[in-house]
Scaffold this active site. Structure first.
Site: not given
Ligand code: NAD
Ligand code: ZN
Length: 239
Positions: A95, A110, A121
């Site tokens: 995001d 990511h 390209c």
């Molecule tokens: P994850 O979803 O695996 O884990 C999220 C973590 O955040 C958990 O440990 C949870 O306990 C914690 N959490 C949830 N709500 C919270 C809050 N309000 N305050 C504090 N902690 C909180 O996420 P990850 O480890 O970032 O891995 C997910 C992968 O998926 C990433 O590589 C990412 O690229 C992608 N992803 C991105 C988004 C985004 O960009 N917003 C959303 C979902 C997944």
């Molecule tokens: Zn191209």
């Protein structure tokens, strides 16, 4: 905090954006918005069903227009602006909430929802609308080769050289809202601690990586991140 730690590296994950209204990845059902990750976030999935993968990311991209940075994103931007030492914010999030909060020393390891890339390209560009198999690359003019500029499972994360360089010199490492399951990010804490850094984890719950941290703060990011930022800035002003 005894002395002002001046070389700061912060890692954020989906948890920091949860209170803005973007669901995290590993919910209780282990699905990302109803999908198995391997069906939407891998090169194999894209080759098999590009329509589905584009639709999934089009929805994620459209959702960005309905959400705003929260108090945790804003606090990290405030910290960066006032911090006298070196500062690097590394996010796993695709995001744009850190960007919109004002963070500048920011690496999206990511990729980003608001960018597209051409497989023919390698041109990459900012793109905020829908993508489809018919999308045309503005650089080489080919269609059928445009993909979201996202690092999928099995692909190498971006900016690793710069990230490991900062980790190997860090004096404080903070991980916020990340589950500690996705490598290499899950191993950053070990690299930073190996370099002598103190490590703090902020999360709603214990994670797979918790044991590696010196200090764990349990609760919502919108409470705990602004509080930690105030502490760090107060320690800096007396340090
Ligand atoms: P994850 O979803 O695996 O884990 C999220 C973590 O955040 C958990 O440990 C949870 O306990 C914690 N959490 C949830 N709500 C919270 C809050 N309000 N305050 C504090 N902690 C909180 O996420 P990850 O480890 O970032 O891995 C997910 C992968 O998926 C990433 O590589 C990412 O690229 C992608 N992803 C991105 C988004 C985004 O960009 N917003 C959303 C979902 C997944
Ligand atoms: Zn191209």
């Amino acid at each position: 905090m005894s002395k002002s730690p001046d070389r700061l590296v912060i890692l954020t994950g989906a948890g920091i954006s949860a209170e803005s209204g973007l669901p995290t990845f590993r919910g209780a059902d282990g699905l990302w918005e109803g999908h198995r990750v391997e069906d939407v976030a891998s090169p194999v999935a894209f080759a098999r069903d590009p329509e589905l993968v584009h639709r999934f990311y089009n929805l994620r991209r459209a959702a960005l227009r309905t959400v705003e940075p929260n108090a945790a994103h804003l606090a990290l931007a405030r910290l960066e602006a006032a911090w006298r030492g070196s500062f690097l914010l590394v996010t796993q999030n695709v995001d744009d909430l850190h960007d919109r909060a004002g963070s500048r020393r920011l690496l999206h390891m990511h990729g980003e929802l608001i960018r597209a890339r051409c497989k023919a390209c390698r041109h990459g560009w900012e793109w905020r609308d829908d993508l489809s198999p018919d999308s045309i690359c503005p650089s080489c003019g080919k269609s059928g080769r445009v993909r979201p500029d996202i690092v999928w499972f099995g692909e190498e994360p971006l900016h690793l050289g710069e990230i490991f360089d900062a980790l190997s010199r860090a004096s404080l490492f903070i991980a916020i809202g990340t589950s500690g399951h996705v490598y290499p990010a899950a191993g950053f804490v070990d690299v930073a601690r190996g370099a002598g850094a103190r490590a703090i984890e902020i999360n709603l719950a214990d994670t797979a990586a918790s044991a590696a941290f010196d200090e764990r703060r349990t609760g919502p990011a919108t409470d705990l991140v602004p509080a930690l930022v105030e502490e760090l800035l107060a320690a800096q002003s007396v340090g």
